[in-house]
Scaffold this motif. Structure first.
Motif, PDB file in Angstrom:
ATOM      1  N   THR A 144      13.535 -12.179 -53.145  1.00 27.12           N
ATOM      2  CA  THR A 144      14.348 -13.336 -52.770  1.00 27.12           C
ATOM      3  C   THR A 144      15.393 -13.668 -53.827  1.00 27.12           C
ATOM      4  OG1 THR A 144      12.814 -14.954 -53.739  1.00 27.12           O
ATOM      5  CG2 THR A 144      12.428 -14.309 -51.456  1.00 27.12           C
ATOM      6  N   THR A 145      15.297 -13.040 -54.996  1.00 26.22           N
ATOM      7  CA  THR A 145      16.331 -13.225 -56.025  1.00 26.22           C
ATOM      8  C   THR A 145      17.524 -12.298 -55.776  1.00 26.22           C
ATOM      9  OG1 THR A 145      15.408 -11.543 -57.512  1.00 26.22           O
ATOM     10  CG2 THR A 145      14.536 -13.790 -57.707  1.00 26.22           C
ATOM     11  N   ASN A 146      17.384 -11.404 -54.761  1.00 25.05           N
ATOM     12  CA  ASN A 146      18.408 -10.398 -54.443  1.00 25.05           C
ATOM     13  C   ASN A 146      18.640  -9.413 -55.581  1.00 25.05           C
ATOM     14  OD1 ASN A 146      19.049 -11.176 -51.759  1.00 25.05           O
ATOM     15  ND2 ASN A 146      20.180 -12.932 -52.559  1.00 25.05           N
ATOM     16  N   ARG A 147      17.645  -9.227 -56.419  1.00 23.79           N
ATOM     17  CA  ARG A 147      17.686  -8.228 -57.504  1.00 23.79           C
ATOM     18  C   ARG A 147      16.549  -7.255 -57.238  1.00 23.79           C
ATOM     19  NH1 ARG A 147      17.226 -11.680 -62.800  1.00 23.79           N
ATOM     20  NH2 ARG A 147      17.558  -9.654 -63.789  1.00 23.79           N
ATOM     21  N   VAL A 148      16.834  -6.231 -56.463  1.00 22.72           N
ATOM     22  CA  VAL A 148      15.791  -5.361 -55.952  1.00 22.72           C
ATOM     23  C   VAL A 148      15.070  -4.604 -57.058  1.00 22.72           C
ATOM     24  CG1 VAL A 148      17.378  -3.438 -55.481  1.00 22.72           C
ATOM     25  CG2 VAL A 148      15.224  -3.629 -54.213  1.00 22.72           C
ATOM     26  N   ARG A 149      15.796  -4.100 -58.039  1.00 19.32           N
ATOM     27  CA  ARG A 149      15.137  -3.341 -59.107  1.00 19.32           C
ATOM     28  C   ARG A 149      14.307  -4.252 -60.012  1.00 19.32           C
ATOM     29  NH1 ARG A 149      20.297   0.651 -60.249  1.00 19.32           N
ATOM     30  NH2 ARG A 149      19.877   2.084 -58.520  1.00 19.32           N
ATOM     31  N   TRP A 150      14.772  -5.465 -60.189  1.00 19.92           N
ATOM     32  CA  TRP A 150      13.988  -6.443 -60.947  1.00 19.92           C
ATOM     33  C   TRP A 150      12.686  -6.736 -60.208  1.00 19.92           C
ATOM     34  CZ3 TRP A 150      12.564  -8.448 -65.206  1.00 19.92           C
ATOM     35  CH2 TRP A 150      12.026  -9.737 -65.293  1.00 19.92           C
ATOM     36  N   ALA A 151      12.761  -6.876 -58.894  1.00 21.34           N
ATOM     37  CA  ALA A 151      11.566  -7.134 -58.085  1.00 21.34           C
ATOM     38  C   ALA A 151      10.579  -5.980 -58.192  1.00 21.34           C
ATOM     39  CB  ALA A 151      11.960  -7.361 -56.627  1.00 21.34           C
ATOM     40  N   MET A 152      11.079  -4.753 -58.127  1.00 19.71           N
ATOM     41  CA  MET A 152      10.202  -3.586 -58.235  1.00 19.71           C
ATOM     42  C   MET A 152       9.582  -3.492 -59.621  1.00 19.71           C
ATOM     43  SD  MET A 152      12.055  -0.589 -55.960  1.00 19.71           S
ATOM     44  CE  MET A 152      13.528  -0.451 -57.001  1.00 19.71           C
ATOM     45  N   LEU A 153      10.359  -3.828 -60.651  1.00 20.81           N
ATOM     46  CA  LEU A 153       9.851  -3.770 -62.022  1.00 20.81           C
ATOM     47  C   LEU A 153       8.758  -4.804 -62.248  1.00 20.81           C
ATOM     48  CD1 LEU A 153      10.090  -2.528 -64.841  1.00 20.81           C
ATOM     49  CD2 LEU A 153      11.833  -4.251 -65.367  1.00 20.81           C
ATOM     50  N   VAL A 154       8.979  -6.015 -61.789  1.00 19.66           N
ATOM     51  CA  VAL A 154       7.966  -7.068 -61.943  1.00 19.66           C
ATOM     52  C   VAL A 154       6.689  -6.675 -61.207  1.00 19.66           C
ATOM     53  CG1 VAL A 154       7.378  -9.459 -61.399  1.00 19.66           C
ATOM     54  CG2 VAL A 154       9.647  -8.905 -62.285  1.00 19.66           C
ATOM     55  N   SER A 155       6.833  -6.093 -60.025  1.00 18.32           N
ATOM     56  CA  SER A 155       5.679  -5.640 -59.255  1.00 18.32           C
ATOM     57  C   SER A 155       4.883  -4.595 -60.031  1.00 18.32           C
ATOM     58  CB  SER A 155       6.147  -5.064 -57.922  1.00 18.32           C
ATOM     59  OG  SER A 155       5.100  -4.422 -57.239  1.00 18.32           O
ATOM     60  N   ALA A 156       5.572  -3.619 -60.609  1.00 13.32           N
ATOM     61  CA  ALA A 156       4.898  -2.547 -61.348  1.00 13.32           C
ATOM     62  C   ALA A 156       4.254  -3.066 -62.632  1.00 13.32           C
ATOM     63  CB  ALA A 156       5.893  -1.431 -61.671  1.00 13.32           C
ATOM     64  N   ILE A 157       4.955  -3.950 -63.338  1.00 15.59           N
ATOM     65  CA  ILE A 157       4.401  -4.498 -64.581  1.00 15.59           C
ATOM     66  C   ILE A 157       3.189  -5.381 -64.296  1.00 15.59           C
ATOM     67  CG2 ILE A 157       4.847  -6.082 -66.493  1.00 15.59           C
ATOM     68  CD1 ILE A 157       7.712  -5.045 -66.556  1.00 15.59           C
ATOM     69  N   GLY A 158       3.295  -6.218 -63.266  1.00 16.28           N
ATOM     70  CA  GLY A 158       2.175  -7.079 -62.911  1.00 16.28           C
ATOM     71  C   GLY A 158       0.941  -6.278 -62.543  1.00 16.28           C
ATOM     72  N   PHE A 159       1.129  -5.207 -61.778  1.00 17.96           N
ATOM     73  CA  PHE A 159       0.023  -4.346 -61.391  1.00 17.96           C
ATOM     74  C   PHE A 159      -0.592  -3.675 -62.615  1.00 17.96           C
ATOM     75  CE2 PHE A 159      -1.384  -0.065 -59.902  1.00 17.96           C
ATOM     76  CZ  PHE A 159      -2.465  -0.484 -59.151  1.00 17.96           C
ATOM     77  N   SER A 160       0.243  -3.252 -63.543  1.00 16.96           N
ATOM     78  CA  SER A 160      -0.250  -2.622 -64.762  1.00 16.96           C
ATOM     79  C   SER A 160      -1.059  -3.608 -65.607  1.00 16.96           C
ATOM     80  CB  SER A 160       0.927  -2.078 -65.573  1.00 16.96           C
ATOM     81  OG  SER A 160       0.498  -1.567 -66.819  1.00 16.96           O
ATOM     82  N   LEU A 161      -0.518  -4.817 -65.799  1.00 14.02           N
ATOM     83  CA  LEU A 161      -1.201  -5.810 -66.630  1.00 14.02           C
ATOM     84  C   LEU A 161      -2.548  -6.222 -66.048  1.00 14.02           C
ATOM     85  CD1 LEU A 161       1.777  -8.113 -67.721  1.00 14.02           C
ATOM     86  CD2 LEU A 161       0.575  -6.374 -69.066  1.00 14.02           C
ATOM     87  N   LEU A 162      -2.684  -6.153 -64.727  1.00 15.96           N
ATOM     88  CA  LEU A 162      -3.969  -6.462 -64.112  1.00 15.96           C
ATOM     89  C   LEU A 162      -5.074  -5.613 -64.733  1.00 15.96           C
ATOM     90  CD1 LEU A 162      -5.839  -7.574 -61.807  1.00 15.96           C
ATOM     91  CD2 LEU A 162      -5.034  -5.643 -60.426  1.00 15.96           C
ATOM     92  N   HIS A 163      -4.771  -4.371 -65.044  1.00 17.82           N
ATOM     93  CA  HIS A 163      -5.786  -3.448 -65.534  1.00 17.82           C
ATOM     94  C   HIS A 163      -6.100  -3.621 -67.023  1.00 17.82           C
ATOM     95  CE1 HIS A 163      -4.461  -1.751 -61.711  1.00 17.82           C
ATOM     96  NE2 HIS A 163      -5.640  -1.182 -61.643  1.00 17.82           N
ATOM     97  N   ALA A 164      -5.372  -4.505 -67.689  1.00 14.67           N
ATOM     98  CA  ALA A 164      -5.706  -4.804 -69.083  1.00 14.67           C
ATOM     99  C   ALA A 164      -7.067  -5.484 -69.175  1.00 14.67           C
ATOM    100  CB  ALA A 164      -4.627  -5.688 -69.706  1.00 14.67           C
ATOM    101  N   VAL A 165      -7.472  -6.210 -68.120  1.00 14.54           N
ATOM    102  CA  VAL A 165      -8.762  -6.912 -68.154  1.00 14.54           C
ATOM    103  C   VAL A 165      -9.931  -5.945 -68.094  1.00 14.54           C
ATOM    104  CG1 VAL A 165      -7.726  -8.945 -67.076  1.00 14.54           C
ATOM    105  CG2 VAL A 165      -8.913  -7.272 -65.649  1.00 14.54           C
ATOM    106  N   ASN A 166      -9.666  -4.659 -67.839  1.00 10.15           N
ATOM    107  CA  ASN A 166     -10.756  -3.683 -67.814  1.00 10.15           C
ATOM    108  C   ASN A 166     -11.438  -3.560 -69.169  1.00 10.15           C
ATOM    109  OD1 ASN A 166     -10.120  -3.235 -65.152  1.00 10.15           O
ATOM    110  ND2 ASN A 166      -9.068  -1.298 -65.509  1.00 10.15           N
ATOM    111  N   VAL A 167     -10.749  -4.022 -70.217  1.00  7.61           N
ATOM    112  CA  VAL A 167     -11.352  -3.995 -71.546  1.00  7.61           C
ATOM    113  C   VAL A 167     -12.607  -4.864 -71.568  1.00  7.61           C
ATOM    114  CG1 VAL A 167     -10.034  -5.943 -72.505  1.00  7.61           C
ATOM    115  CG2 VAL A 167     -10.846  -4.108 -74.022  1.00  7.61           C
ATOM    116  N   PHE A 168     -12.629  -5.929 -70.758  1.00  8.03           N
ATOM    117  CA  PHE A 168     -13.812  -6.786 -70.676  1.00  8.03           C
ATOM    118  C   PHE A 168     -14.954  -6.083 -69.952  1.00  8.03           C
ATOM    119  CE2 PHE A 168     -10.306 -10.014 -70.683  1.00  8.03           C
ATOM    120  CZ  PHE A 168     -10.529 -10.470 -71.976  1.00  8.03           C
ATOM    121  N   GLY A 169     -14.619  -5.022 -69.231  1.00  6.85           N
ATOM    122  CA  GLY A 169     -15.635  -4.261 -68.520  1.00  6.85           C
ATOM    123  C   GLY A 169     -16.173  -3.083 -69.301  1.00  6.85           C
ATOM    124  N   GLY A 170     -15.682  -2.926 -70.534  1.00  6.43           N
ATOM    125  CA  GLY A 170     -16.205  -1.851 -71.373  1.00  6.43           C
ATOM    126  C   GLY A 170     -15.248  -0.718 -71.639  1.00  6.43           C
TER     127      GLY A 170
END
Length: 267
Positions: A144-170
């Motif tokens: 909705t910001t009309n910045r398609v590559r920014w939207a794709m980048l935020v999506s990829a970074i957010g998905f990546s950061l989700l997996h940082a919590v795996n450190v709590f799983g060992g």
């Protein structure tokens, strides 16, 4: 009055993704410290399905309240664009061939077959939940910001950061950066694929089958598990090469990606 309704869609998406990640982190911590199960072990599925069920229900709230199902990717599939998905699907098929070949040589107990079923259900929830959040809510909110590559980048970074919590799983701390890179590349490919396909369901199915075969292959044996992992690595150059080509192609928000979005989601 709904105070969140006054926020922009990107801000709502960031809040939704933050809560999704926080709940995953708490679930990982409980799994490792209370139940003594390490991330990656098939047994984690016996604990984590309820966490993922809750997260999927939370996703339903976000989508129905602030976005809409068509707006986050439940639209007409552009079948011709599935060719872009074919290289990764080929790798997935190869992983399953290796896995099923190993499975045919072993005899599993009833408890192990039950674990297979639980893993199937749990990884299905993973595929639906993570795709809904990151290629659905987050990606489309930032479109909705009309910045398609920014939207794709935020999506990829957010998905990546989700997996940082795996450190709590060992997951060892030194192993986290590698996992973040691999999941970023996964998102780097899937974000533009979402826009090409115009439908999120193929991504959900792919994500589900990918995670399932990775998580259950240890039940078949170390040799099969290693072989499946080695085949999976073949997707890394595909993610990079196909991802770059798609990022270069997609220079603006495709009209079909926002055609069914309610007016209220436009910034």
């Amino acid at each position: 009055m709904d105070k969140l309704a006054s926020l922009s869609k990107p801000k709502i998406a960031v809040l939704a993704a933050f809560l999704y990640t926080a709940v995953m982190g708490v679930g990982m911590f409980y799994m490792k410290t209370v139940r003594g199960i390490t991330y990656g072990a098939p047994e984690m599925m016996t604990v984590f399905w309820i966490v993922l069920l809750g997260l999927n229900l939370l996703n339903v709230f976000w989508v129905t309240r602030y976005f809409g199902w068509q707006a986050i990717g439940f639209r007409t599939l552009n079948r011709r664009q599935l060719l872009w998905f074919l290289p990764s699907i080929t790798v997935l098929i190869a992983m399953w061939v290796v896995f099923l070949s190993g499975l045919a040589t072993v005899s599993l107990s009833a408890a192990q077959w039950q674990l297979f079923a639980i893993a199937g259900f749990t990884t299905l929830l993973v595929g639906i939940g993570e795709e809904t959040m990151y290629r659905g809510i987050v990606l489309h909110a930032f479109l909705t910001t009309n910045r398609v590559r920014w939207a794709m980048l935020v999506s990829a970074i957010g998905f990546s950061l989700l997996h940082a919590v795996n450190v709590f799983g060992g997951v060892p701390l030194l192993g986290v950066p590698a996992q973040l890179i691999m999941t970023f590349l996964f998102g780097f490919l899937l974000a533009p694929l979402m826009l090409k396909l115009n439908n999120i369901v193929p991504l959900m199915i792919f994500h589900w089958l990918w995670d399932f075969v990775l998580f259950v292959s240890p039940l078949v044996g170390e040799q099969t598990n290693t072989a499946v992992g080695m085949v999976a690595l073949l997707n890394l150059p595909i993610e990079i090469i196909v991802g770059i080509v798609l990022w270069l192609q997609i220079k603006q928000v495709p009209e079909r990606a926002i055609a069914n979005v309610p007016d209220s989601i436009h910034v």
